[in-house]
Each structure stands twice: as structure tokens, then as C-alpha cells.
Scaffold this motif. Structure first.
Motif, PDB file in Angstrom:
ATOM      1  N   ASP A   1       2.895   5.936  13.757  1.00  0.00           N
ATOM      2  CA  ASP A   1       3.302   4.724  13.166  1.00  0.00           C
ATOM      3  C   ASP A   1       4.172   3.960  13.969  1.00  0.00           C
ATOM      4  O   ASP A   1       4.348   2.842  13.069  1.00  0.00           O
TER       5      ASP A   1
ATOM      6  N   PRO B   1       2.895   1.989   6.760  1.00  0.00           N
ATOM      7  CA  PRO B   1       3.855   2.906   7.103  1.00  0.00           C
ATOM      8  C   PRO B   1       4.589   3.980   7.610  1.00  0.00           C
ATOM      9  O   PRO B   1       3.374   4.339   7.954  1.00  0.00           O
ATOM     10  N   LEU B   2       5.522   3.874   7.780  1.00  0.00           N
ATOM     11  CA  LEU B   2       6.227   5.626   8.782  1.00  0.00           C
ATOM     12  C   LEU B   2       5.636   6.939   7.834  1.00  0.00           C
ATOM     13  O   LEU B   2       5.722   6.958   6.096  1.00  0.00           O
ATOM     14  N   GLY B   3       4.723   7.587   8.556  1.00  0.00           N
ATOM     15  CA  GLY B   3       4.471   9.131   7.817  1.00  0.00           C
ATOM     16  C   GLY B   3       2.881   8.822   7.695  1.00  0.00           C
ATOM     17  O   GLY B   3       2.829  10.396   7.104  1.00  0.00           O
ATOM     18  N   LEU B   4       2.185   7.363   7.241  1.00  0.00           N
ATOM     19  CA  LEU B   4       0.918   7.286   7.487  1.00  0.00           C
ATOM     20  C   LEU B   4       0.052   8.312   8.134  1.00  0.00           C
ATOM     21  O   LEU B   4      -0.787   9.374   7.627  1.00  0.00           O
TER      22      LEU B   4
END
Lengths: 319, 170
Positions: free
Chosen positions: B65, B71-74
Motif C-alpha cells: 500500500d 488507499p492505505l489498507g486496501l
């Protein structure tokens, strides 16, 4: 009946990590390009760049060998194509030289100042996106070298993308083929304006505002005023199209820049005019951002843009 | 998991990410590259303790990520799901080695498809990509082929195929 005690420990950890992931996504999306996510990304990119440099240089012989092998099969066809291209470019160069003389004479006659030059920063592509879904490139120049957010990036063919993140030593460039990118363009031949949208690995989609317009195969699309300096070649129309009454004209176009094989690029030192240009990526004010009569005004400027030279000319800017 | 093995796993994940962004930027048969970081997660998740495998998936996903444009976390969500899927089936895989290739293909394709759907939900327009089928299937195919190298390598790095301290039993 389900109880929390029924689930085993790994499944509990799994659910916890999923919730944490979704929380991270939410926080990052709400920050919308700022906040913790951006700080972490910039930090990670800074720390990871030296690792990428080492791995890139260590694996270069392998990649070179593969490229040389794959090039063997296309050498003959490439040779013929390049010979034809050289002949065509020589003819165009002669025409351009005579046109430049004429434009200079007309500018002197009308008292118009020649367009201001744009400085550029040469850079090398250090890495690509970590997955097939990332339409990004990492270049080896950052804010220490003068690179800033939103600056356009070009290669010898035309527009590649724009800078979306900058650290001291590296920058991240989002390619024009990213589905979230929308570019205000103008057909060089007719001056009609429209919007070019990326579709990932496939051809881009061109949508023209004038429903009476028509495009032919091979029409060159250049940037209109807006996020990018006007006149940079972006794509060539793939399929001729004519609009039906009452509908906007839609067709496809192929980027002129070699997006799959870029190595060296130039970052144009250009900052868009926030006062006159809406954010095309928000898609909120698309028709208003590109006046329909701007094409004829800036068409002449586009003809004299030596975008493949070291100093790129900025033309057709909003007065 | 002992510290030495933990360091080895982290270093290999970092090298896989670096290879993904550098060497596989140029070594792209049919304009596609393997999902190497995901393959490394699958390879290690077959052997390490269940919680460690999930945390490895999450950590490798966060790394991806941070290097990606999503997006951070995907990717963290996708890799954690992939690790969990491996945990559920790893005992069956050891009973029948012929299933490993198709299993790697299925986990990779499922993970990339999951990312495509989630990416679209979270505004990345991943499903708008006209080459989406190719972007899911070709990396899965390459991962299946590379599994013949990476999976034995991961086993060798960890020292043995069966040293789990907390077996995953449902």
C-alpha cells in the motif's frame, strides 16, 4: 447460537486485521491526499528508494538480456518503421522551419511577445507501481532538484503524466492512462476541445464537447489550457468518429508517449493556474474549464511548441 | 517464530517488493508481471504459525500500500485474506502436492479480483480498466509457474516444512 467464544484464535486475529485494514482505508480516504497516509508513503518511498536502486542495478543484466531477446524478433519491422518515420520527420522539420519564420514575422508585425519558455528537469525512471493496477512511475528526482506537486512529465513522444507525490530525492508520477486522470485536450487539426480519460492498459477515451465535430484516425490531441501547459502532444485518435445529433462524440485514442517502455523523462517546471482552472479529476466543472472557442486562439501556439527540446515553450496560457 | 527466521522473512518480502518495482518493470512477457509479494506471502503462510502468517500478510500488504497508489489498507486487507485462505487449506495441500499449482493460481486470481472490486468501491476505478481480465489472469499464471521456485525456497529459508508451533485447526 453464535458466541464470540466460538471462533478460534486465528479467525479472531483475521477479523481484527480486516477491521484494522478498513479503518486505515477510511482514515486515508478521509485525509484525501494528506495526513498520516501521505506522511507514511513519503517516508516509505524515501527509505525504499535505495533498496530499489541496489536491486535495479543488480538485476539489470537479467532485464537487459530479456529485453534484447524480445527485441530480436521485432528489429526488422522496427527498422522499416523508423526509416519511414525519419523521412516523414525530415519533411515535417522543413515545413516547421518555414512556419517558424512566418510566425516570428507575424508576431513582430502584431507586437505579440513570444511565449515564455518552460524549464525542465531531466530524470530517470527508478521504479514502477508495485502492482499491475498502479499506473505510476517513481523517478529519481525530488523536491531537492526542484520537482513539485502537479508538474507535468513528458518524454520525447509527449505527455506521460503528472507528479502526485514528492520527497527530497524521488517523486511519484501518475500516468495519463490512470482511470482517475482527465485531461483537457484540443484536436490540433481542428481546434475542437474535449476531455481525454485514461482506462488503464487500454486506449484512452476522448469525449468532445461539440456534438457537430468529427475526428479522423491519426488526429493529434494536444493539451489545452489547464492543468498542463497548452500544446503538449498527448494522444492520437485511434478510430474516426462523427457525433450523432444530441450526443457528445466519443472515440478512443492511443497515448503518443511510450508509456510501457519509458526510461528517461523530463519534468516541466510548470504550476497550473488555480484561479482559472478547476480540478478536472473532480469532474465537477468539466465543460466550464475548457472554453469552446479557445481552440482557435491557441492553435497557432501549439504549432510552435518544441516539446521535445530541452526547454519547452508554454503557449496559449489564459490571459 | 525465531528472530532469525523473522528477519529472513521480512528481508525476503522487501526484496520481493523491490524486484516487483524494478526488474519486473522491464521483464514483462505479454506486458504483465507476477504478483511476487503476494506469492511470497502465500509461500511463507504455508509453514509459519497461523497468527504470524496473518500478520505477515497484513504487513506485506501495508508495505505494498505504501508503495502503491491505492488507499492505505486496501492491499493489507487483500493480503490478509489471502493468508487466511492459505491457512484454511494448507493441511490439504500437504496431502496432495499436485494441488499446489492450481491453488496458487486460484489464491492469486482471487486476491487480484478482490482488489479490483474493493478498489472500485473505494474510488480507484480499477474495474474501469479495459485490461482487467488480463491483469488478473496473467499474474496468476506467472505466480503459478514461479511457485515451483519460490515455494521450495521459502521452505528452505524456514528450515523445515513442518515446524509449526500453533497448528491451525478449525
Amino acid at each position: 447460537m453464535w458466541r464470540p467464544g466460538n471462533i478460534d484464535r486465528p479467525t479472531g486475529v483475521f477479523v481484527g486485521l480486516l477491521v484494522l485494514s478498513l479503518a486505515l482505508v477510511t482514515v486515508d480516504l478521509r485525509a484525501s491526499g494528506g495526513g498520516l497516509g501521505t506522511t507514511l508513503r513519503d517516508g516509505a518511498q524515501t527509505l525504499f528508494a535505495p533498496v530499489e536502486r541496489v536491486v535495479a542495478s543488480a538485476t539489470r543484466p537479467v532485464a537487459d538480456a530479456f529485453e534484447n531477446l524480445s527485441n530480436l524478433f521485432s528489429l526488422s519491422a522496427d527498422n522499416q518503421r523508423l526509416r519511414a518515420q525519419v523521412a516523414d520527420l525530415e519533411r515535417q522539420l522543413q515545413e516547421t522551419e518555414s512556419l517558424q519564420v512566418r510566425v516570428s514575422e507575424l508576431e513582430a508585425l502584431l507586437g505579440v511577445d513570444p511565449p515564455a519558455g518552460l524549464d525542465s528537469i531531466a530524470a530517470q525512471v527508478l521504479a514502477v507501481g508495485v502492482s499491475e493496477f498502479d499506473q505510476v512511475r517513481v523517478i529519481d528526482k525530488g523536491s531537492d532538484d526542484g520537482v513539485g506537486i502537479d508538474m507535468p512529465v513528458v518524454d520525447e513522444g509527449g505527455l506521460i503524466g503528472r507528479v502526485v507525490a514528492v520527497t527530497g530525492s524521488v517523486s511519484r508520477v501518475r500516468l495519463i492512462t490512470d482511470p482517475t486522470i482527465h485531461i483537457a485536450v484540443r484536436i490540433e487539426r481542428t481546434g475542437e476541445t474535449g476531455v481525454l480519460t485514461g482506462r488503464g492498459s487500454g486506449p484512452m477515451v476522448l469525449e468532445l464537447f461539440n456534438t457537430d465535430a468529427a475526428v479522423v484516425e491519426g488526429d493529434l490531441l494536444v493539451t489545452a489550457d489547464g492543468r498542463f501547459p497548452a500544446g503538449i502532444p498527448v494522444a492520437r485518435v485511434r478510430t474516426a468518429a462523427r457525433a450523432e445529433v444530441g450526443f457528445s462524440l466519443r472515440t478512443t485514442a492511443d497515448p503518443v508517449a511510450g508509456l510501457t517502455s519509458i526510461d528517461f523523462v523530463r519534468v516541466l517546471v510548470f504550476t497550473r493556474d488555480e484561479a482559472t482552472v478547476g480540478d478536472l479529476e473532480d469532474q465537477e466543472r468539466l465543460p466550464a474549464t475548457v472554453p469552446s472557442d479557445s481552440g482557435s486562439q491557441s492553435e497557432g501556439d501549439a504549432d510552435q511548441l518544441p516539446t521535445t527540446t530541452t526547454s519547452t515553450t508554454q503557449g496559449g496560457s489564459t490571459p | 517464530m525465531k528472530l532469525r527466521r523473522l528477519v529472513a522473512v521480512v528481508v525476503i518480502v522487501l526484496i520481493a517488493a523491490a524486484l516487483q518495482t524494478t526488474m519486473f518493470a522491464r521483464l514483462r512477457p505479454f506486458d504483465s508481471a507476477p504478483a511476487l509479494v503476494l506469492l511470497v506471502v502465500i509461500a511463507f503462510a504455508r509453514h509459519i504459525p497461523a497468527e504470524a502468517a496473518l500478520i505477515l500478510g497484513f504487513g506485506a500488504g501495508v508495505l505494498q500500500d505504501l508503495l502503491a497508489d491505492s488507499p492505505l489498507g486496501l492491499w493489507a486487507l487483500v493480503f490478509t485474506s489471502a493468508a487466511y485462505f492459505v491457512l484454511r487449506f494448507r493441511d490439504r495441500l500437504e496431502d496432495d502436492f499436485s494441488l499446489i499449482g492450481p491453488f496458487v493460481f486460484a489464491v492469486t486470481a482471487g486476491s487480484l479480483a478482490l482488489f479490483s472490486v474493493l478498489g472500485t468501491i473505494f474510488g480507484e476505478k480499477t474495474l474501469a480498466d479495459v485490461g482487467i481480465i488480463k491483469k488478473v489472469l496473467l499474474p496468476s499464471l506467472y505466480n503459478m509457474l514461479l511457485a515451483a521456485l519460490i515455494l521450495p525456497f521459502a521452505t528452505w529459508v524456514l528450515g523445515a516444512a513442518r515446524r509449526r508451533t500453533t497448528p491451525f485447526e478449525l
